[in-house]
Design a protein around this motif. Structure first.
Motif, PDB file in Angstrom:
ATOM      1  N   GLU A 156       0.845  -1.208   0.000  1.00  0.00           N
ATOM      2  CA  GLU A 156       0.000   0.000   0.000  1.00  0.00           C
ATOM      3  C   GLU A 156       0.875   1.250   0.000  1.00  0.00           C
ATOM      4  O   GLU A 156       0.582   2.242  -0.660  1.00  0.00           O
ATOM      5  CB  GLU A 156      -0.922  -0.006   1.229  1.00  0.00           C
ATOM      6  N   ASP A 193      -7.306  -3.489  -8.317  1.00  0.00           N
ATOM      7  CA  ASP A 193      -8.497  -2.952  -7.651  1.00  0.00           C
ATOM      8  C   ASP A 193      -8.499  -3.278  -6.166  1.00  0.00           C
ATOM      9  O   ASP A 193      -8.886  -2.458  -5.335  1.00  0.00           O
ATOM     10  CB  ASP A 193      -9.756  -3.520  -8.320  1.00  0.00           C
ATOM     11  N   SER A 197      -8.576  -0.354  -3.439  1.00  0.00           N
ATOM     12  CA  SER A 197      -9.708  -0.184  -2.536  1.00  0.00           C
ATOM     13  C   SER A 197      -9.264  -0.310  -1.073  1.00  0.00           C
ATOM     14  O   SER A 197      -9.781   0.368  -0.196  1.00  0.00           O
ATOM     15  CB  SER A 197     -10.829  -1.162  -2.881  1.00  0.00           C
ATOM     16  N   ARG A 198      -8.243  -1.138  -0.832  1.00  0.00           N
ATOM     17  CA  ARG A 198      -7.726  -1.211   0.543  1.00  0.00           C
ATOM     18  C   ARG A 198      -7.070   0.100   0.957  1.00  0.00           C
ATOM     19  O   ARG A 198      -7.247   0.566   2.085  1.00  0.00           O
ATOM     20  CB  ARG A 198      -6.698  -2.335   0.662  1.00  0.00           C
ATOM     21  N   ARG A 200      -7.703   2.973  -0.320  1.00  0.00           N
ATOM     22  CA  ARG A 200      -8.761   3.973  -0.237  1.00  0.00           C
ATOM     23  C   ARG A 200      -9.458   3.899   1.121  1.00  0.00           C
ATOM     24  O   ARG A 200      -9.778   4.916   1.725  1.00  0.00           O
ATOM     25  CB  ARG A 200      -9.750   3.702  -1.359  1.00  0.00           C
ATOM     26  N   ARG A 201      -9.671   2.668   1.626  1.00  0.00           N
ATOM     27  CA  ARG A 201     -10.352   2.508   2.915  1.00  0.00           C
ATOM     28  C   ARG A 201      -9.532   3.134   4.047  1.00  0.00           C
ATOM     29  O   ARG A 201     -10.073   3.614   5.026  1.00  0.00           O
ATOM     30  CB  ARG A 201     -10.583   1.027   3.204  1.00  0.00           C
ATOM     31  N   LYS A 202      -8.197   3.105   3.914  1.00  0.00           N
ATOM     32  CA  LYS A 202      -7.371   3.690   4.964  1.00  0.00           C
ATOM     33  C   LYS A 202      -7.223   5.194   4.774  1.00  0.00           C
ATOM     34  O   LYS A 202      -7.062   5.933   5.739  1.00  0.00           O
ATOM     35  CB  LYS A 202      -5.990   3.043   4.966  1.00  0.00           C
ATOM     36  N   ASP A 204      -9.328   7.387   2.775  1.00  0.00           N
ATOM     37  CA  ASP A 204     -10.558   8.177   2.784  1.00  0.00           C
ATOM     38  C   ASP A 204     -11.544   7.559   3.765  1.00  0.00           C
ATOM     39  O   ASP A 204     -12.300   6.652   3.408  1.00  0.00           O
ATOM     40  CB  ASP A 204     -11.196   8.212   1.382  1.00  0.00           C
ATOM     41  N   LEU A 205     -11.542   8.070   5.023  1.00  0.00           N
ATOM     42  CA  LEU A 205     -12.496   7.546   5.994  1.00  0.00           C
ATOM     43  C   LEU A 205     -13.872   8.128   5.681  1.00  0.00           C
ATOM     44  O   LEU A 205     -13.969   9.185   5.050  1.00  0.00           O
ATOM     45  CB  LEU A 205     -12.069   7.934   7.412  1.00  0.00           C
ATOM     46  N   PRO A 206     -14.918   7.438   6.117  1.00  0.00           N
ATOM     47  CA  PRO A 206     -16.257   7.990   5.872  1.00  0.00           C
ATOM     48  C   PRO A 206     -16.323   9.406   6.442  1.00  0.00           C
ATOM     49  O   PRO A 206     -15.838   9.668   7.543  1.00  0.00           O
ATOM     50  CB  PRO A 206     -17.183   7.050   6.634  1.00  0.00           C
ATOM     51  N   PRO A 210     -13.109  12.296  -0.527  1.00  0.00           N
ATOM     52  CA  PRO A 210     -12.265  11.253  -1.133  1.00  0.00           C
ATOM     53  C   PRO A 210     -11.112  11.849  -1.951  1.00  0.00           C
ATOM     54  O   PRO A 210     -11.288  12.858  -2.633  1.00  0.00           O
ATOM     55  CB  PRO A 210     -13.245  10.503  -2.041  1.00  0.00           C
TER      56      PRO A 210
ATOM     57  N   GLU B 318      -9.800 -11.104  -0.214  1.00  0.00           N
ATOM     58  CA  GLU B 318     -11.011 -10.610  -0.872  1.00  0.00           C
ATOM     59  C   GLU B 318     -11.789 -11.768  -1.504  1.00  0.00           C
ATOM     60  O   GLU B 318     -12.993 -11.703  -1.636  1.00  0.00           O
ATOM     61  CB  GLU B 318     -10.671  -9.591  -1.964  1.00  0.00           C
TER      62      GLU B 318
END
Lengths: 229, 439
Positions: A156, A193, A197-198, A200-202, A204-206, A210, B318
């Motif tokens: 990452e 992908d 996406s992993r 992105r999860r770290k 961009d938190l909700p 983004p 995944e």
């Protein structure tokens, strides 16, 4: 941008020139190595796109010649299918990137943009990369978004570092595979992908704006919120 | 008799000729030396005898000398002795030829029956002449006999050389023609043919072995090439035919932007699949041709496998699977990093796409790379076929992939002098793929 296209196949050349002109670039086309080398040496271009196999001097010779003449214009070399192993040879001759035929136009566009944005000359030794509120400290091996520290795995980290070095640019899956993981082949799993996406999860938190944007049919782009997209 | 023009025979002929010329020169030289030595010997003997007679004369005068010369002549010693009066008349002794009065050594050529002579003459006080002579015939005979030895030996040697050359030429002809027959068979398409070895491990055998290795390489390359051509013919034809039907159907139908766009996307997907198969085939062919070997460089296999595992651990997660690793550190080899990386990734992706929920990736000294899963596995009778190009198990036809993944791994194994083995996993379940490489 002013782009020199050296390509002997008329259909391919027409397809590339048309696409690039639609993007608003000025395209000069040479259909053989001799004319291409002459143009490359005598006029200023932002990017040169050259085929590897050409009548007259081939792509490798052209690149060697212009590098000898100390012309630092970024060069993207196109090559026939299955020639990927020759990549190293092209890069050693002084090409900056390498794209195998056939390619999606989006791929070519992304690579030309990445080359054009690249600062000329060797990249300066930076110890901190920054983009918006995102900071990557290459010496201390830490990444923070604002006050929040991100805990990244090595893959990452490499992915984010590459994206941060190309802020705002559309990076295709193939570019990530080649430049982040050194894969010169198409994997059969959605490996890119999954990692994006992993990350992105770290990243961009909700609730946060983004930073990683998915560009449909092309790839991904990392930008500071509010600047692009 | 094609071998009359053979190299061996030519070499033998030349050496025979050289031997003959040398032996003739040797013979002349031998004769000359022998004759010289014998004559010197003879001269010494004549001089010694003459000296004896001179002493006789000094002691007993002319009379005494004449008596002892006559006595000597009657005894028929090896030499002739005569005493001449000042007028040239023979007083005592005898000579086969009419002797001229002379002083010092001289040769008297023979005439008819009379032999050639070597004569020493000396004037006696009082006017007489003492002549001592020897027959030259034995000397000439001995010199001639000696002179004949070298040409006899040389001639025999030359003859022998010719015979040996002829035999060698015949043998060489036979060996070369068997090699050339074999080469002609190869040219006519029998690529499995090899040149025969004599088993004597001589320079011919060594050359033949080199040629056989060359023929082996040619055969491997031709088979690989033929294989690729066959594969393209068989397996690229069907997606291309599908694409053609798709285009034809769409062209025949009414123009509808939405349907056309969908059709074009399907067509592109088909084409992309064809292109990716094509590029995988080219890669396999390249790996199998052995040309990569020239670019081999040190590869840290431990790092390569570790990095691949890092990349694929999230991918496996995944997919609802786990990827466990046991990687021995510090394993390096001479190889092609890109090809090895793709081989390792193909193995992991195969397990992720087709295998069970637990995947193990191991790197052991050897080096051996193993990927094991506890999925349905591959039946023993299908394992051989699974490595072949385009082979897809029935149940995996819907899964992504070109059917070339294991074929590429097998090609990578061969390119690194290694092997690829498929077997049952632990406890007889699942599949274990073992890629063994040579250091």
């Amino acid at each position: 941008m002013r782009i020199l296209l050296i390509e002997d196949d008329e259909t391919t050349a027409g397809y590339i020139a048309k696409g690039l002109r639609e993007e608003g670039h000025v395209v000069d086309h040479a259909s053989n190595g001799r004319d291409g080398m002459f143009l490359a040496m005598s006029e200023p271009f932002d990017v040169i796109v050259t085929d590897r196999m050409l009548p007259g001097p081939d792509g490798l010779s052209i690149i060697r010649a212009i590098r000898l003449a100390e012309i630092a214009t970024p060069v993207l070399m196109l090559t026939a299918l299955g020639d990927v192993e020759k990549r190293v040879e092209g890069l050693e001759a002084g090409a900056d990137d390498y794209l195998g035929k056939p390619f999606a136009f989006a791929e070519l566009r992304a690579r030309i943009r990445a080359l054009a944005r690249r600062p000329s000359g060797p990249p300066a030794e930076q110890s901190v990369l920054g983009l918006g509120e995102l900071r990557m400290d290459l010496l201390q091996r830490t990444v923070t978004r604002g006050a929040r520290k991100l805990d990244l795995l090595p893959t990452e980290w490499r992915l984010l570092e590459f994206l941060m070095r190309h802020p705002g640019e559309v990076i295709t899956r193939t570019m990530l595979l080649e430049k982040v993981w050194d894969f010169s082949f198409d994997p059969t799993t959605n490996v890119v992908d999954v990692h994006v996406s992993r990350l992105r999860r770290k990243l961009d938190l909700p609730g946060e704006a983004p930073m990683i944007r998915t560009v449909r049919g092309a790839g991904y782009a990392l930008s500071a919120p509010g600047t692009e997209g | 008799m094609r071998h009359l023009s053979s190299f061996a025979l030519r070499a033998a002929t030349v050496s025979a000729a050289v031997m003959l010329v040398l032996s003739l020169l040797g013979s002349y030289w031998g004769w000359w030396r022998a004759e010289g030595a014998l004559r010197q010997q003879l001269d010494l003997a004549i001089a010694a005898e003459a000296e004896g007679f001179v002493r006789e004369f000094e002691e007993t005068g002319l009379r005494g000398l004449a008596i002892s010369v006559d006595t000597y002549a009657r005894r028929r010693g090896p030499l002739f002795v005569a005493v001449l009066a000042p007028d040239g008349r023979v007083i005592a002794g005898r000579l086969p030829q009419a002797p001229p009065p002379l002083r010092g050594f001289a040769n008297l050529p023979g005439t008819g029956e009379r032999p050639s002579l070597r004569v020493l003459g000396g004037t006696l006080p009082g006017g007489g002449t003492l002549l001592v002579a020897a027959d030259l015939t034995p000397v000439d005979k001995a010199a001639m006999a000696l002179a004949w030895t070298p040409p006899m030996a040389g001639g025999a040697a030359a003859l022998l050389a010719m015979i040996l050359g002829f035999v060698a030429a015949g043998r060489m002809e036979r060996r070369l023609s068997s090699a050339s027959d074999a080469a002609r068979d190869v040219m006519e398409g029998d690529l499995t043919r090899r040149l025969p070895l004599s088993g004597r491990d001589d320079e011919f055998d060594r050359l033949t072995e080199t040629f056989n290795v060359l023929l082996g390489r040619i055969e491997a390359l031709m088979i690989a090439q033929r294989q690729v051509t066959d594969d393209i013919a068989h397996d690229l034809r069907s997606p291309l035919s599908r694409l053609r039907q798709l285009l034809e159907g769409a062209l025949a139908g009414p123009r509808d932007p939405a349907a056309d766009a969908a059709m074009l996307e399907r067509g592109m997907a088909e084409l992309d699949a064809v292109l990716s198969s094509f590029s995988a085939l080219l890669r396999i062919a390249r790996a199998e041709s052995g040309v990569l070997r020239q670019g081999f460089s040190p590869v840290d296999l431990s790092v390569l496998v570790e990095t691949s595992a890092e990349i694929y651990t999230p991918v496996a997660e995944e997919a609802g699977k786990t990827l466990r690793t046991e990687i021995a550190p510090g394993i390096t080899l001479q190889g092609d990093a890109a090809l090895l990386r793709q081989a390792v990734v193909n193995l992991i992706e195969n397990a992720v796409n087709h295998g069970g929920p637990h995947i193990a990736l191991r790197l052991r000294p050897g080096p051996v790379i193993e990927v094991e899963d506890d999925g349905p596995g591959i039946p023993a009778e299908e394992r051989e076929a699974a490595i072949r190009r385009f082979h897809r198990l029935d149940r995996s036809r819907s899964m992504p992939g070109t059917g070339l993944g294991l074929a590429l791994v097998a090609a990578a194994a061969r390119a690194h002098d290694g092997t690829l083995v498929l077997e049952e996993g632990a406890g007889g379940r699942g599949l274990r793929v073992r890629l063994k490489l040579a250091l």
